[in-house]
Write an enzyme that holds these catalytic residues in place. Structure first.
Site, PDB file in Angstrom:
ATOM      1  N   ASP A  22       0.832  -1.201   0.000  1.00  8.49           N
ATOM      2  CA  ASP A  22       0.000   0.000   0.000  1.00  8.49           C
ATOM      3  C   ASP A  22       0.868   1.253   0.000  1.00  8.49           C
ATOM      4  O   ASP A  22       1.966   1.239   0.548  1.00  8.49           O
ATOM      5  CB  ASP A  22      -0.906  -0.032   1.250  1.00  8.49           C
ATOM      6  CG  ASP A  22      -2.097   0.898   1.117  1.00  8.49           C
ATOM      7  OD1 ASP A  22      -2.301   1.480   0.036  1.00  8.49           O
ATOM      8  OD2 ASP A  22      -2.820   1.050   2.126  1.00  8.49           O
ATOM      9  N   THR A  68     -10.732  -6.659  -5.627  1.00  7.72           N
ATOM     10  CA  THR A  68     -12.008  -6.539  -6.330  1.00  7.72           C
ATOM     11  C   THR A  68     -12.447  -5.069  -6.341  1.00  7.72           C
ATOM     12  O   THR A  68     -12.940  -4.561  -7.340  1.00  7.72           O
ATOM     13  CB  THR A  68     -13.077  -7.392  -5.601  1.00  7.72           C
ATOM     14  OG1 THR A  68     -12.550  -8.702  -5.394  1.00  7.72           O
ATOM     15  CG2 THR A  68     -14.345  -7.499  -6.408  1.00  7.72           C
ATOM     16  N   ASN A  70     -10.568  -2.478  -6.340  1.00  5.29           N
ATOM     17  CA  ASN A  70      -9.722  -1.630  -7.197  1.00  5.29           C
ATOM     18  C   ASN A  70     -10.307  -1.429  -8.597  1.00  5.29           C
ATOM     19  O   ASN A  70      -9.927  -0.497  -9.303  1.00  5.29           O
ATOM     20  CB  ASN A  70      -8.300  -2.206  -7.322  1.00  5.29           C
ATOM     21  CG  ASN A  70      -7.458  -2.043  -6.076  1.00  5.29           C
ATOM     22  OD1 ASN A  70      -6.513  -2.790  -5.842  1.00  5.29           O
ATOM     23  ND2 ASN A  70      -7.782  -1.058  -5.243  1.00  5.29           N
TER      24      ASN A  70
HETATM   25  C1  FPP Z   1      -1.571   0.143  -3.446  1.00  2.00           C
HETATM   26  O1  FPP Z   1      -1.188   1.492  -3.463  1.00  2.00           O
HETATM   27  C2  FPP Z   1      -1.018  -0.618  -4.550  1.00  2.00           C
HETATM   28  C3  FPP Z   1      -1.732  -1.201  -5.557  1.00  2.00           C
HETATM   29  C4  FPP Z   1      -3.196  -1.117  -5.638  1.00  2.00           C
HETATM   30  C5  FPP Z   1      -1.081  -1.910  -6.642  1.00  2.00           C
HETATM   31  C6  FPP Z   1       0.126  -2.719  -6.321  1.00  2.00           C
HETATM   32  C7  FPP Z   1       0.835  -3.012  -7.559  1.00  2.00           C
HETATM   33  C8  FPP Z   1       2.164  -2.995  -7.753  1.00  2.00           C
HETATM   34  C9  FPP Z   1       3.165  -2.741  -6.702  1.00  2.00           C
HETATM   35  C10 FPP Z   1       2.625  -3.203  -9.112  1.00  2.00           C
HETATM   36  C11 FPP Z   1       3.308  -4.404  -9.540  1.00  2.00           C
HETATM   37  C12 FPP Z   1       2.965  -5.678  -9.058  1.00  2.00           C
HETATM   38  C13 FPP Z   1       3.384  -6.855  -9.532  1.00  2.00           C
HETATM   39  C14 FPP Z   1       3.087  -8.039  -8.716  1.00  2.00           C
HETATM   40  C15 FPP Z   1       4.088  -7.048 -10.785  1.00  2.00           C
HETATM   41  P1  FPP Z   1      -2.312   2.586  -3.587  1.00  2.00           P
HETATM   42  O2  FPP Z   1      -2.506   2.916  -5.016  1.00  2.00           O
HETATM   43  O3  FPP Z   1      -3.549   2.124  -2.885  1.00  2.00           O
HETATM   44  O4  FPP Z   1      -1.660   3.778  -2.829  1.00  2.00           O
HETATM   45  P2  FPP Z   1      -2.379   4.927  -1.993  1.00  2.00           P
HETATM   46  O5  FPP Z   1      -3.096   4.241  -0.872  1.00  2.00           O
HETATM   47  O6  FPP Z   1      -1.226   5.765  -1.533  1.00  2.00           O
HETATM   48  O7  FPP Z   1      -3.282   5.640  -2.933  1.00  2.00           O
END
Ligand code: FPP
Length: 249
Positions: A22, A68, A70
Site C-alpha cells: 500500500d 475486487t 480496485n
Molecule cells: C496500493 O497502493 C497498490 C496497488 C493497488 C497496486 C500494487 C501493484 C504494484 C506494486 C505493481 C506491480 C505488481 C506486480 C506483482 C508485478 P495505492 O494505489 O492504494 O496507494 P495509496 O493508498 O497511496 O493511494
C-alpha cells in the site's frame, strides 16, 4: 538502517508471508508524480521482498496486487495497472526461472483482461517446475468473494448429494478457497501506515501475526522485510492456549 538480517533465527522463518502493498499513490504524490508512476516504482519493491524472502527460505509469498474494489478506480489507473502487470510478468519470466520462483495467482482471474490472463498463463506454465518459493499474486481478489464462491460450490455438492452435512467442516471450506493447498500465512505485512485487513485472506489470517509499517510500498526494501520477520519472531503464538502449554511442547 541497522542490519536486521543477522538477528533472524533461521529455524523460525515464516513459511508463508502475505503483504498488502500500500502507498504507491501517496508516494507518487509526494514526488509530484502521477499515481501510475508510484505503481511502476512498486515493482522494484516486489523484487526486494521476493529476493529477501527467498534467501531466508520463505516458501510462499502472497502479494495483494489488485483487489475486487480496485476495479472502481479511474479507468486509466486500472488499465495502467493491468499493463504493468503484463509487462512485468513477461519481462521477469526468465529471472523467476533462474531463481526457482513458481508463479501462482489467486482471485477472480477470469475477470482480468485477456492479455493479462495470457501473460499469467505463460508465467504459470514456464515456472511450474520451480520449487524454491511460490510467488502468489492476489488479483481481482477479495476474501468475501472467495468465501462466497466456496459456499456456492459446497452448497451445490450438498444439493447434488455428493457430500453430507457432516462432511462440511473447516478443512472442506479451506480446500474450496483459492488458496487450496497453500498453508495459512504466519505473517502479514501492510505498508503505508494503514492498519486494516481490507478484505484480504480473512479466513486464512485467523492466527496470523500482523505487522504494520509506515513505509510506503515503493520504499520497501529487504531490510523492512527482515524487520517484520524479527517482529514476528519476538511474538509468542499461543493459538488460544496459555503460555505454559506452548513452552511445554
Ligand atoms: C496500493 O497502493 C497498490 C496497488 C493497488 C497496486 C500494487 C501493484 C504494484 C506494486 C505493481 C506491480 C505488481 C506486480 C506483482 C508485478 P495505492 O494505489 O492504494 O496507494 P495509496 O493508498 O497511496 O493511494
Amino acid at each position: 538502517m541497522s542490519n536486521y538480517k543477522i538477528h533472524i533465527d533461521p529455524n523460525n522463518v515464516p513459511r508463508h508471508i502475505a503483504i498488502i502493498m500500500d502507498g504507491n499513490g501517496r508516494w507518487a504524490k509526494q514526488k509530484g508524480e502521477m499515481r501510475t508512476f508510484g505503481h511502476a516504482s512498486g515493482v522494484e519493491a516486489v523484487r526486494e521482498a521476493l529476493t529477501g524472502a527467498s534467501e531466508l527460505g520463505v516458501k510462499h509469498l502472497t502479494l495483494y496486487a489488485f483487489s475486487t474494489e480496485n476495479w472502481n478506480r479511474p479507468k486509466e489507473e486500472v488499465d495502467a495497472l493491468m499493463n504493468l502487470l503484463v509487462q512485468t510478468i513477461v519481462a521477469e519470466i526468465d529471472e523467476l526461472n533462474q531463481n526457482g520462483v513458481r508463479l501462482k495467482a489467486i482471485g477472480d482471474i477470469e475477470n482480468l483482461p485477456d492479455g493479462c490472463q495470457e501473460a499469467l498463463e505463460k508465467g504459470f506454465e514456464a515456472t511450474k517446475n520451480n520449487d524454491r518459493i511460490e510467488l502468489i499474486l492476489a488479483l481481482s481478489y477479495s476474501s468475501r468473494w472467495e468465501i462466497e464462491q466456496a459456499v456456492k460450490t459446497i452448497a451445490q455438492e450438498f444439493h447434488d448429494k455428493k457430500i453430507s452435512l457432516d462432511e462440511i467442516n473447516q478443512d472442506l471450506i479451506s480446500s474450496n478457497l483459492s488458496t487450496n493447498g497453500i498453508p495459512d500465512p504466519e505473517l502479514l505485512i501492510r505498508t503505508s501506515g494503514e492498519t486494516r485487513i481490507s478484505n484480504f485472506l480473512l479466513w486464512q489470517l485467523a492466527y496470523t501475526e500482523l505487522h504494520f509499517t509506515p513505509v510506503l510500498w515503493p520504499d520497501f526494501k529487504a531490510e523492512h522485510l527482515y524487520k517484520a520477520i524479527l517482529d514476528y519472531q519476538g511474538r509468542e503464538r499461543r493459538f488460544g492456549m496459555v503460555s505454559e502449554q506452548i513452552t511445554d511442547n
